[in-house]
Design an enzyme around this catalytic site. Structure first.
Site, PDB file in Angstrom:
ATOM      1  CE1 TYR A 179      -0.923  -2.287   4.520  1.00 18.66           C
ATOM      2  CE2 TYR A 179       0.027  -1.577   2.439  1.00 18.66           C
ATOM      3  CZ  TYR A 179      -0.512  -2.561   3.228  1.00 18.66           C
ATOM      4  OH  TYR A 179      -0.653  -3.840   2.718  1.00 18.66           O
ATOM      5  NE  ARG A 184       3.133  -2.861   3.474  1.00 20.72           N
ATOM      6  CZ  ARG A 184       3.594  -1.853   2.706  1.00 20.72           C
ATOM      7  NH1 ARG A 184       3.649  -0.629   3.201  1.00 20.72           N
ATOM      8  NH2 ARG A 184       3.990  -2.076   1.479  1.00 20.72           N
ATOM      9  CG  ASP A 185       0.436  -8.381   2.810  1.00 21.61           C
ATOM     10  OD1 ASP A 185      -0.623  -8.698   3.370  1.00 21.61           O
ATOM     11  OD2 ASP A 185       0.617  -8.468   1.586  1.00 21.61           O
ATOM     12  CB  SER A 191       0.986  -5.434   0.428  1.00 19.05           C
ATOM     13  OG  SER A 191       0.121  -5.122  -0.636  1.00 19.05           O
ATOM     14  CG  ASP A 231      -4.743  -6.724   5.170  1.00 20.64           C
ATOM     15  OD1 ASP A 231      -5.950  -6.401   5.215  1.00 20.64           O
ATOM     16  OD2 ASP A 231      -4.142  -6.989   4.128  1.00 20.64           O
ATOM     17  CG  ASP A 410      -5.836  -5.634  -5.183  1.00 15.67           C
ATOM     18  OD1 ASP A 410      -5.862  -4.568  -4.547  1.00 15.67           O
ATOM     19  OD2 ASP A 410      -6.836  -6.102  -5.765  1.00 15.67           O
TER      20      ASP A 410
HETATM   21  C1  BGC Z   1      -0.213  -1.777  -1.852  1.00 16.78           C
HETATM   22  C2  BGC Z   1       0.255  -0.359  -1.593  1.00 16.78           C
HETATM   23  C3  BGC Z   1      -0.693   0.617  -2.253  1.00 16.78           C
HETATM   24  C4  BGC Z   1      -2.101   0.345  -1.831  1.00 16.78           C
HETATM   25  C5  BGC Z   1      -3.088   1.239  -2.533  1.00 16.78           C
HETATM   26  C6  BGC Z   1      -1.643  -1.942  -1.440  1.00 16.78           C
HETATM   27  O1  BGC Z   1      -2.096  -3.207  -1.801  1.00 16.78           O
HETATM   28  O2  BGC Z   1       0.602  -2.678  -1.153  1.00 16.78           O
HETATM   29  O3  BGC Z   1       1.533  -0.206  -2.101  1.00 16.78           O
HETATM   30  O4  BGC Z   1      -0.330   1.926  -1.925  1.00 16.78           O
HETATM   31  O5  BGC Z   1      -2.455  -0.995  -2.093  1.00 16.78           O
HETATM   32  O6  BGC Z   1      -3.132   1.004  -3.883  1.00 16.78           O
END
Ligand code: BGC
Length: 455
Positions: A179, A184-185, A191, A231, A410
């Protein structure tokens, strides 16, 4: 007026010097509040947007939490993980073992999550809830490699899993989430990651993958199950009208292709590409476009044999099999994950894409809690869900998993944060919430008390 100013001046120093409570924010871009913590807690860097007061007992999570912002490395760094294994493991085959990769294996427990849970439980006073909270540390979750700075942890995890596999005689699985895409996102804010396309993001991502590969290579005896880029592909199916997503399309495809090709060469990494969830790609109009994307990506990557299938509902709240459709799902006959999976499966066959699935149920214990199906951020009233198992009773589903470590946030509800996303300010989102990925104590406690089945 003047007296008001004087009164303010009198309280200001106290305010500025105030120390953050356990779990509160104590630093990050734009942060103007307390930067030190009450005794018993230490201000710990989480990401450039967030430092958090974590209890001293165990640092709140792992031993490798950097205390300074990680700098993006431009070349592979020396691995801090072990580089050799004591006894020669049986070499990995370049052909995946037939069948479910979870079969006959034990899922190794990540110490990072166990430490987060232990620290959280230490702050719960009610004895029954505390005991339930502690039991969560024994439930396997995935580890998210959401920054390149965390990658060296993987070698440590694999070394420990390898040793446990040898001492127990049961081979181990380490579950990871890849990830770190640039931009990203792309359709949300919470995120957003460390790499940007405009600033060498693709090269940085390739380096990130190379570093993951280097960590895994010495441990062919441990099986890795990897969820690839939550995503990302789903955003390419439905969100190309968002400029950041259309701009990222080529890069996302190149990066995901690189990731699956490189990880495929290792011979012990079983991959599931993220496929959103029933309320996203499961809408009838989105199914074929989604399948077309998975099919073409898979084929263009050379049909990598360790791509095992798709991961659904990652970090979401849908039921695997809903007793009755949640009213918010109205209009979609695929109102739960099983319907979505059954609808998608036949569309994958044209490319030979393997129709196997893992489904996140970590926070799906309580249903009918959202105002809109698209609400994804710290939804209030969620409870831990069905425990991870490979005994799913459904041939297409390799395993029910906990992909999102419950208790990790989140997204922040702080409207002035650079990563504020409006979903995290909705009335069905639990608030106040810290930055994505950092610990959200109140949310964790609710997941514990509302767990279904009960803990
Ligand atoms: C976050 C990450 C995190 C993951 C698990 C995601 O929504 O962006 O930073 O590691 O959730 O908690």
């Amino acid at each position: 007026m003047l007296s008001a100013v004087l009164a303010l001046a009198a309280i200001l120093p106290a305010f500025v010097n105030a120390q953050g409570a356990v779990w509160s924010q104590c630093g990050g871009t734009g942060w103007t509040g307390a930067t030190t913590c009450v005794s018993g807690a230490t201000c710990t860097f989480s990401n450039p947007f967030y430092s958090q007061c974590l209890p001293n007992s165990n640092g709140g999570g792992g031993t490798t939490t950097p205390t300074n912002p990680p700098t993006t490395s431009s070349g592979p760094t020396t691995s801090t993980g072990p580089t050799s294994v004591s006894s020669a493991p049986s070499g990995p085959s370049q052909t995946p073992a037939a069948g479910n990769p979870y079969a006959g294996h034990n899922i190794w427990l990540t110490p990072f999550y166990a430490a987060e849970v232990a620290a959280a439980a230490a702050n719960i006073s009610d004895a029954t809830t505390k005991a339930k909270a502690l039991s969560v540390a024994k439930i396997p979750t995935f580890t998210w490699f959401d920054t390149i700075a965390k990658v060296p942890d993987l070698g440590t995890y694999l070394a420990n899993a390898s040793a446990l596999g040898k001492s127990s005689g049961t081979p181990q699985i380490v579950q990871i989430i890849v990830y770190d895409l640039p931009d990203r996102d792309c359709a949300a804010a919470a995120s957003n990651g460390e790499f940007s396309i405009a600033n060498g993001g693709q090269a940085n991502y390739f380096n990130y993958i190379d570093q993951l590969v280097a960590q895994i290579k010495p441990f062919p005896d441990v099986r890795v199950v990897a969820i690839i880029e939550p995503d990302s592909l789903a955003n390419l199916v439905t969100n190309l009208s968002v400029q950041k997503c259309s701009n990222a399309q080529t890069t996302y495809l190149a990066c995901v292709t690189y990731a699956i090709q490189q990880l495929n060469k290792l011979g012990n990494v079983y991959m599931y590409l993220d496929a959103g969830h029933a309320g996203w790609l499961g809408w009838p109009a989105n199914l074929q476009p989604a399948a077309t994307l998975f099919n073409s990506l898979f084929k263009n990557a050379g049909s990598p044999s360790f791509v095992r299938g798709l991961a659904t509902n990652v970090a979401n709240y849908n039921a695997l099999s809903a007793a009755t459709p949640d009213p918010i799902t109205q209009g979609n006959s695929n109102y739960d994950e099983i319907h979505y999976i059954n609808a998608l499966t036949p569309l994958l066959s044209s490319s030979g894409f393997p129709p196997h699935f893992i489904v996140d149920q970590g926070r799906s214990g309580v249903q009918n809690i959202r105002q809109q199906w698209g609400d994804w951020c710290n939804v209030k009233g969620a409870g831990f869900g069905t425990r991870p198992t490979s005994n799913t009773g459904v041939t297409a589903i390799d395993a029910i998993v906990w992909a999102k470590p419950g208790g990790e946030c989140d997204g922040t509800s702080n409207t002035s944060s650079a990563r504020f996303d409006f979903h995290c300010g909705l009335s069905d989102a639990d608030q106040p919430a810290p930055e994505a990925g950092t610990w959200f104590q109140e949310y964790f406690t609710t997941l514990v008390t509302k767990a279904n089945p009960a803990l």
